[in-house]
Design an enzyme around this catalytic site. Structure first.
Site, mmCIF file in Angstrom:
data_model
loop_
_atom_site.group_PDB
_atom_site.id
_atom_site.type_symbol
_atom_site.label_atom_id
_atom_site.label_comp_id
_atom_site.label_asym_id
_atom_site.label_seq_id
_atom_site.Cartn_x
_atom_site.Cartn_y
_atom_site.Cartn_z
ATOM 1 C CB SER A 46 43.795 49.017 33.169
ATOM 2 O OG SER A 46 43.705 47.730 33.717
HETATM 3 N N1 SAH Z 1 43.556 46.795 38.401
HETATM 4 C C1 SAH Z 1 44.930 46.768 37.938
HETATM 5 C C2 SAH Z 1 45.060 46.046 36.598
HETATM 6 C C3 SAH Z 1 46.082 45.002 36.719
HETATM 7 S S1 SAH Z 1 46.230 43.855 35.402
HETATM 8 C C4 SAH Z 1 45.522 48.164 37.897
HETATM 9 O O1 SAH Z 1 44.797 49.136 38.079
HETATM 10 O O2 SAH Z 1 46.726 48.281 37.712
HETATM 11 C C5 SAH Z 1 45.441 42.428 36.095
HETATM 12 C C6 SAH Z 1 45.940 41.922 37.419
HETATM 13 O O3 SAH Z 1 45.173 40.750 37.725
HETATM 14 C C7 SAH Z 1 47.401 41.489 37.457
HETATM 15 O O4 SAH Z 1 48.047 42.149 38.513
HETATM 16 C C8 SAH Z 1 47.347 39.997 37.703
HETATM 17 O O5 SAH Z 1 48.415 39.499 38.490
HETATM 18 C C9 SAH Z 1 46.008 39.851 38.423
HETATM 19 N N2 SAH Z 1 45.428 38.515 38.358
HETATM 20 C C10 SAH Z 1 45.473 37.629 37.343
HETATM 21 N N3 SAH Z 1 44.823 36.504 37.667
HETATM 22 C C11 SAH Z 1 44.335 36.671 38.915
HETATM 23 C C12 SAH Z 1 43.589 35.850 39.805
HETATM 24 N N4 SAH Z 1 43.221 34.623 39.480
HETATM 25 N N5 SAH Z 1 43.267 36.360 41.023
HETATM 26 C C13 SAH Z 1 43.639 37.622 41.380
HETATM 27 N N6 SAH Z 1 44.356 38.437 40.584
HETATM 28 C C14 SAH Z 1 44.708 37.971 39.371
#
Ligand code: SAH
Length: 220
Positions: A64
Site C-alpha cells: 500500500s
Molecule cells: N497490508 C499489505 C497490503 C497488501 S494488498 C501491505 O502492507 O503490504 C492486500 C492483500 O490482501 C494482498 O496480499 C491480498 O493477497 C490479500 N487478500 C486479498 N483477499 C484476501 C482475503 N480474502 N483474505 C486475506 N487476505 C486477502
C-alpha cells in the site's frame, strides 16, 4: 537486509511528506520512520521505496501507498495493549508498522507465497505477529474478539463475521467499494447488536479475493 543512512534520510523525508499531507498522530509517524520499507519490496523497486506510492509486490498484489498505511493506522487509534487483526498481510509492511506501535497482532493472508514471505521477513526485523494463511472474510473466530480490525484490501461489503469479532467498543477500518474505488469506513461496535459507520475518504486498493478450498483451517 541493510538499512543505511541514505535509507533513513529518505524515510524521514517521506514521513515529513506524509505529515504535510495531514497525518498528525506522532506515534504513527514515528513507527513509519522506524520500519525499513525498502526491505519489503523486490530489489528492483528499492529506488521507489521512499516515494509516496503503492508498488507491485508478487502475486499481482501491491504494498500500500505509505500515506494510505498512515491514514488507516491513524484511523485505527491503536493503543499498545490492543489486540489487532489485520486482513491482507501482503508484503508485511502494514503489519510491521502495527508491531512497531506495540500492539498484539494477528495477520491473515490468502495467498500462500505472500504468507510465506512475510512470516520469514518480519521476525528477521524483530516483529512477531501471529501469521495465518486463510480467508480474511471469515476472520479468526477462535482468536477473537479483537479491539481493532484493519482490512487492507477492497471489500465489496463489510463482512458480518468481522464485525462480530470486534469487542464492544472495538473499531474496524475497512475500504468498501468496487474494483475501481473504495470508500474508507470506520465501523464502531456500540453493543452486542449495534454498530455505527462513518465514511472518511476515497481510496484505491486491490480487491479482496474469495477464499480457497484448502484454507480457513484457522491455524498457523
Ligand atoms: N497490508 C499489505 C497490503 C497488501 S494488498 C501491505 O502492507 O503490504 C492486500 C492483500 O490482501 C494482498 O496480499 C491480498 O493477497 C490479500 N487478500 C486479498 N483477499 C484476501 C482475503 N480474502 N483474505 C486475506 N487476505 C486477502
Amino acid at each position: 537486509m541493510e538499512d543505511t543512512f541514505k535509507h533513513k534520510g529518505l524515510r524521514k523525508k517521506l514521513v515529513d511528506e506524509i505529515r504535510a499531507k495531514g497525518i498528525s498522530d506522532e506515534q504513527v509517524l514515528q513507527a513509519m520512520n522506524s520500519v525499513p520499507r525498502h526491505l519489503f519490496m523486490d530489489n528492483s523497486f528499492i529506488g521507489f521505496a521512499y516515494v509516496d506510492k503503492a508498488f507491485p509486490i508478487s502475486s499481482g498484489q501491491t504494498i500500500s501507498q505509505p500515506y494510505t498505511v498512515a491514514f488507516q493506522t491513524e484511523a485505527l487509534q491503536v493503543k499498545r495493549t490492543d489486540k489487532v487483526l489485520e486482513v491482507g498481510t501482503g508484503s508485511g509492511y502494514q503489519a510491521a508498522v502495527l508491531c512497531e506501535m506495540g500492539v498484539s497482532l494477528f495477520t491473515i493472508e490468502r495467498q500462500r507465497s505472500l504468507y510465506d514471505f512475510a512470516r520469514i521477513l518480519l521476525p528477521k526485523l524483530g516483529y512477531h505477529p501471529q501469521f495465518f494463511y486463510g480467508d480474511g472474510y471469515l476472520g479468526l473466530p477462535t482468536y477473537g474478539p479483537f479491539d481493532k480490525i484493519i482490512v487492507t484490501a477492497g471489500a465489496d461489503t463489510v463482512p458480518l463475521k468481522l464485525k462480530e469479532q470486534l469487542v464492544i467498543g472495538g473499531r474496524m477500518v475497512i475500504p468498501v467499494g468496487n474494483r475501481q474505488h473504495q470508500v474508507m469506513k470506520i465501523i464502531l461496535r456500540i453493543n452486542e447488536n449495534d454498530y455505527s459507520e462513518q465514511e472518511v475518504g476515497n481510496f484505491v486498493f486491490v480487491p479482496m479475493l474469495p477464499g480457497l478450498a484448502d484454507q480457513n483451517k484457522d491455524h498457523q
